[in-house]
Enzyme design. Structure first.
Site, short mmCIF file in Angstrom:
data_model
loop_
_atom_site.label_atom_id
_atom_site.label_comp_id
_atom_site.label_asym_id
_atom_site.label_seq_id
_atom_site.Cartn_x
_atom_site.Cartn_y
_atom_site.Cartn_z
N GLY A 8 0.82 -1.13 0.07
CA GLY A 8 0.09 0.09 -0.10
C GLY A 8 0.85 1.45 -0.13
N GLY A 11 -0.65 4.95 -0.83
CA GLY A 11 -1.77 5.75 -0.19
C GLY A 11 -1.20 6.97 0.61
CD GLN A 12 -3.58 10.54 5.26
OE1 GLN A 12 -4.13 9.55 5.82
NE2 GLN A 12 -3.72 11.61 5.74
CB ILE A 35 -3.33 -2.72 -6.14
CG1 ILE A 35 -3.75 -1.58 -5.77
CG2 ILE A 35 -3.15 -3.69 -5.09
CD1 ILE A 35 -5.12 -1.42 -5.32
CB ILE A 55 -2.80 -6.91 0.84
CG1 ILE A 55 -2.52 -7.59 2.29
CG2 ILE A 55 -4.32 -6.68 0.81
CD1 ILE A 55 -2.30 -6.76 3.37
CE1 TYR A 143 -9.71 1.90 8.84
CE2 TYR A 143 -10.31 3.18 10.60
CZ TYR A 143 -9.48 2.85 9.94
OH TYR A 143 -8.39 3.35 10.00
CE LYS A 147 -7.16 -0.27 10.50
NZ LYS A 147 -6.02 -0.68 9.73
C1 AKB Z 1 -10.64 7.33 9.06
O1 AKB Z 1 -10.90 8.33 9.62
O2 AKB Z 1 -11.13 6.38 8.88
C2 AKB Z 1 -9.09 6.90 9.80
C3 AKB Z 1 -8.73 6.66 10.97
C4 AKB Z 1 -9.03 7.50 12.25
O3 AKB Z 1 -8.44 5.77 11.17
N1 AKB Z 1 -8.21 8.45 9.41
#
Ligand code: AKB
Length: 318
Positions: A8, A11-12, A35, A55, A143, A147
């Site tokens: 990656g 990315g940012q 990718i 990945i 998300y 995590k």
């Molecule tokens: C998001 O906003 O999804 C990310 C983070 C805080 O993990 N910047």
């Protein structure tokens, strides 16, 4: 000598981390994994090796690890929080399927692995202010689910197979180099672009919504320092709370206005991002990172704002 693979790399975080690691370990020793459709460009493409590494394809990861004798993998592949809510299966496939592929390759080829976690790994049941290192983690976003699962899976591989997995829980990251794309904290990047372009900023997050944020140079240093830390001092691995500043949209707006007096902002709240932000902590307690590997941020809101405005004026020719 470290031989590093960044998954990656465009990315940012990856686009800046790859260049910083090349500066430390040598250009030839840091492979930019990407990718198709997100190819490295400019200095990132020209300064060192680059390879296609999807990945979700374990064989591709293994081939590059063998070819370059990789000993450290930075796994930066992920969908950010708002995008992940709209594509939960893909978020899981990349965040957990991809992590599993990476950990298996790391187990077989004896690589250390860094996989960022996030303030998004906490949910509404965690203490909001001074969120402790070890506390309840019941996120309500896909998300966050990936995590927390990623933290547990990485710890499992460390305990069960001795894989050297380490991680930090990143706040919202602010940078003038590459845009984030699809996060809940993105407003804190976009606001600087509007200020420098002389445009009114339409803020998608309500006043009074506090979240942890960090300037990219501190975040890059954290990712490198945790991987360089003395393992005998680490009581934790996946993942460390880190923090540098917490603010709401009104505070960052008033800070920018000190330097751009004509700047204006209006609220048009995005319900998806607002709901995600409401479920996240206001401010993490990063004492363990400070004690176990001497973590210390350098930028506060004022220092970051002065640097962002200066760098963006050059970048945008304003
Ligand atoms: C998001 O906003 O999804 C990310 C983070 C805080 O993990 N910047």
């Amino acid at each position: 000598m470290k031989n590093v693979l960044i998954i990656g790399s465009t990315g940012q975080i990856g686009s800046e981390l790859t260049m910083k690691l090349r500066g430390i370990y040598g250009n030839a020793n840091v492979v930019a994994g990407y990718i198709p459709g997100a190819e490295p460009k400019g200095e990132l493409a020209e300064s060192g090796p680059k390879e296609i590494v999807d990945i979700t394809n374990a064989q591709q990861i293994a081939d590059v690890v063998k070819k370059y004798d990789i000993d450290t993998i930075y796994n930066l592949a992920a969908l950010l929080s708002a995008v992940a809510e709209n594509k939960p299966q893909l978020a899981w496939k990349i965040g957990i399927g991809g992590l599993m592929n990476t950990l298996e390759v790391a187990r077989e080829h004896h690589c250390a692995v860094f996989t960022p976690s996030s303030i998004g790994s906490f949910g509404p049941n965690a203490p909001k202010d001074g969120t402790p290192q070890d506390t309840i983690q019941q996120p309500r976003t896909m998300y966050g689910v990936t995590k927390v699962s990623g933290e547990l899976l990485s710890n499992y591989y460390a305990l069960k197979f001795g894989v050297d997995t380490r991680s930090v829980r990143f706040p919202g990251l602010i940078s003038y180099v590459a845009p984030p794309g699809g996060g809940t904290t993105d407003y804190a990047v976009d606001i600087y672009y509007s200020a420098v372009r002389g445009e009114k900023f339409i803020c998608p997050i309500k006043a009074g919504t506090f979240m942890d944020m960090m300037y990219m140079p501190d975040a890059l240093r954290a990712a490198i320092e945790i991987m360089e830390a003395d393992p005998s001092r680490l009581q934790h691995r996946n993942s460390f709370n880190i923090a540098s500043m917490s603010f709401d949209p009104d505070i960052i707006y008033r800070k920018i206005k000190e330097y751009v007096p004509s700047f204006e902002m209006e609220y048009q709240v995005d319900p998806l991002r607002q709901a995600i932000a409401d479920s996240w902590p206001n401010r993490l307690d990063d004492t363990c990172a400070r004690i176990e590997w001497d973590w210390k941020p350098e930028y506060d809101l004022d220092g970051m704002t002065r640097d962002m405005l200066e760098k963006l004026r050059v970048k945008l020719g304003k």
